[in-house]
Design an enzyme around this catalytic site. Sequence first.
Site, PDB file in Angstrom:
ATOM      1  N   ARG A   1       0.981  -1.060   0.026  1.00 20.65           N
ATOM      2  CA  ARG A   1       0.054  -0.220  -0.135  1.00 20.65           C
ATOM      3  C   ARG A   1       1.118   1.309  -0.286  1.00 20.65           C
ATOM      4  O   ARG A   1       2.171   1.107   0.865  1.00 20.65           O
ATOM      5  CB  ARG A   1      -0.535  -0.165   0.984  1.00 20.65           C
ATOM      6  CG  ARG A   1      -1.906  -1.202   1.309  1.00 20.65           C
ATOM      7  CD  ARG A   1      -2.535  -1.321   2.264  1.00 20.65           C
ATOM      8  NE  ARG A   1      -3.814  -1.940   3.007  1.00 20.65           N
ATOM      9  CZ  ARG A   1      -2.838  -2.978   3.154  1.00 20.65           C
ATOM     10  NH1 ARG A   1      -2.035  -3.543   3.956  1.00 20.65           N
ATOM     11  NH2 ARG A   1      -4.261  -4.589   3.761  1.00 20.65           N
TER      12      ARG A   1
ATOM     13  N   LYS B   1      -1.942  -1.841   7.749  1.00 21.74           N
ATOM     14  CA  LYS B   1      -3.441  -1.476   9.070  1.00 21.74           C
ATOM     15  C   LYS B   1      -3.358  -1.869  10.572  1.00 21.74           C
ATOM     16  O   LYS B   1      -3.694  -2.901  10.839  1.00 21.74           O
ATOM     17  CB  LYS B   1      -4.551  -2.329   7.804  1.00 21.74           C
ATOM     18  CG  LYS B   1      -4.983  -1.312   6.342  1.00 21.74           C
ATOM     19  CD  LYS B   1      -6.364  -1.673   6.391  1.00 21.74           C
ATOM     20  CE  LYS B   1      -6.299  -0.898   4.497  1.00 21.74           C
ATOM     21  NZ  LYS B   1      -7.326  -1.147   3.807  1.00 21.74           N
TER      22      LYS B   1
ATOM     23  N   TYR C   1      -9.105 -10.982  -6.715  1.00 18.21           N
ATOM     24  CA  TYR C   1      -7.914 -11.252  -7.959  1.00 18.21           C
ATOM     25  C   TYR C   1      -8.601 -12.705  -8.740  1.00 18.21           C
ATOM     26  O   TYR C   1      -8.163 -12.990  -9.744  1.00 18.21           O
ATOM     27  CB  TYR C   1      -6.774 -11.823  -7.567  1.00 18.21           C
ATOM     28  CG  TYR C   1      -6.547 -10.318  -6.836  1.00 18.21           C
ATOM     29  CD1 TYR C   1      -6.344  -8.658  -7.356  1.00 18.21           C
ATOM     30  CD2 TYR C   1      -6.296 -10.107  -5.027  1.00 18.21           C
ATOM     31  CE1 TYR C   1      -6.063  -7.756  -6.844  1.00 18.21           C
ATOM     32  CE2 TYR C   1      -6.595  -8.785  -4.351  1.00 18.21           C
ATOM     33  CZ  TYR C   1      -6.080  -7.877  -5.477  1.00 18.21           C
ATOM     34  OH  TYR C   1      -5.952  -6.217  -5.061  1.00 18.21           O
TER      35      TYR C   1
ATOM     36  N   HIS D   1      -4.509  -9.145   3.519  1.00 17.36           N
ATOM     37  CA  HIS D   1      -5.430  -9.439   4.093  1.00 17.36           C
ATOM     38  C   HIS D   1      -5.649  -9.586   4.859  1.00 17.36           C
ATOM     39  O   HIS D   1      -5.287 -11.736   5.422  1.00 17.36           O
ATOM     40  CB  HIS D   1      -6.321  -9.455   2.563  1.00 17.36           C
ATOM     41  CG  HIS D   1      -6.278  -9.027   1.771  1.00 17.36           C
ATOM     42  ND1 HIS D   1      -6.033  -9.195   0.576  1.00 17.36           N
ATOM     43  CD2 HIS D   1      -6.025  -7.350   1.717  1.00 17.36           C
ATOM     44  CE1 HIS D   1      -5.967  -8.252  -0.537  1.00 17.36           C
ATOM     45  NE2 HIS D   1      -5.674  -7.228   0.213  1.00 17.36           N
TER      46      HIS D   1
ATOM     47  N   HIS E   1      -1.829   2.026  -5.654  1.00 13.36           N
ATOM     48  CA  HIS E   1      -2.933   0.911  -5.381  1.00 13.36           C
ATOM     49  C   HIS E   1      -2.953  -0.087  -6.441  1.00 13.36           C
ATOM     50  O   HIS E   1      -3.356  -1.407  -6.697  1.00 13.36           O
ATOM     51  CB  HIS E   1      -4.516   1.372  -5.042  1.00 13.36           C
ATOM     52  CG  HIS E   1      -5.120   0.662  -3.890  1.00 13.36           C
ATOM     53  ND1 HIS E   1      -3.839   0.233  -2.777  1.00 13.36           N
ATOM     54  CD2 HIS E   1      -5.381  -0.366  -3.672  1.00 13.36           C
ATOM     55  CE1 HIS E   1      -4.492  -0.987  -1.570  1.00 13.36           C
ATOM     56  NE2 HIS E   1      -5.463  -1.302  -2.005  1.00 13.36           N
TER      57      HIS E   1
ATOM     58  N   ARG F   1      -0.156  -2.109  -6.522  1.00 12.00           N
ATOM     59  CA  ARG F   1      -0.929  -3.282  -6.043  1.00 12.00           C
ATOM     60  C   ARG F   1      -1.310  -4.531  -6.122  1.00 12.00           C
ATOM     61  O   ARG F   1      -1.491  -5.213  -5.988  1.00 12.00           O
ATOM     62  CB  ARG F   1      -1.526  -2.446  -4.430  1.00 12.00           C
ATOM     63  CG  ARG F   1      -1.409  -3.879  -3.071  1.00 12.00           C
ATOM     64  CD  ARG F   1      -1.885  -3.137  -2.092  1.00 12.00           C
ATOM     65  NE  ARG F   1      -2.840  -3.919  -0.899  1.00 12.00           N
ATOM     66  CZ  ARG F   1      -1.848  -4.622  -0.197  1.00 12.00           C
ATOM     67  NH1 ARG F   1      -1.237  -4.935  -0.048  1.00 12.00           N
ATOM     68  NH2 ARG F   1      -3.664  -4.777   0.652  1.00 12.00           N
TER      69      ARG F   1
END
Length: 303
Positions: free
Chosen positions: A153, A177, A284, A275, A249, A252
């Site tokens: 990110r 995050k 994806y 994630h 992004h 990514r």
Amino acid sequence: MTWHQALNDFNLYLKIERGLSKNTIASYSFDIEKLMIYLEKHDITISPLHVNSETIQQFIYDVAKDVNPRSQSRIISGLRSFFSFLVFEDYRNDNPIDLIESPRIGRKLPDTLSLEDIDRIINAVDINKTYNNVRIGQRDRTMLETLYGCGLRVSELVELKISDLFFEEGFINVTGKGDKQRFVPISPSTQEFINFYIQEVRSTITIQKEYNDTLFLNIRGKQLTRAMVFTIIKNLATQINMNKTISPHTFRHSFATHLLENGADLRAIQMMLGHENITTTEIYVHLDTKQLKKAIQTFHPRK
């Protein structure tokens, strides 16, 4: 309790109890502040402990005129979390958002670039470009190689520290995050770019004391901003006449898609992207239509 008191308490809860990042907390706060502005604009004097679903619904209708369904859904989600917190802390007995439905939205597939497009935009960087005797072109090339090579990110990229580099082991330590850390593999070629940047570019910058450990710096010796990385990528896309709207992004998303196309395990991709839930990574699979067709043609008994 005033709205400002409730919002401050909520922000502390998000930071301390849930361990969310500054950017995520700011996003939650922005949604609550929108409601506060609406109430003030319409001379509605009511505390967060007594506001009802009808008032919230009117606010949502007002907001809906200016934002798309996805943004509406995000605002409703933010308000639901805020009032759930008030219920959890026994400030309220009910959540006024429980009776409000979010608009139906489809899952948006992320934009990706082909490997050829990735090469075009990275190769468009003029590595000899200098500013105030700092080789910013070499820095920009290294940033893009790291962004795509590790699937980071943009916030993770600009926060990356020299002490996070474990090149002998072939990994970097990434803070994602909610300040959650993960180890991400880094290729020898990306390591070479970073080592060259540190030795030949970063070493020529007068570094501000608090940024001694920060990897990517601006010419004033401070941490690069996320906005600056966005600008660098946007200018490169314009320079090569790429008719796509791309952002950090996008690199990514392309990283994840290209790994999947080349046979990487979905669970491994999840861990590299950081994630929390594999359903986030599964998007994806929907992008990789060529692989799906190949699977049918190869394995279906009635091909």
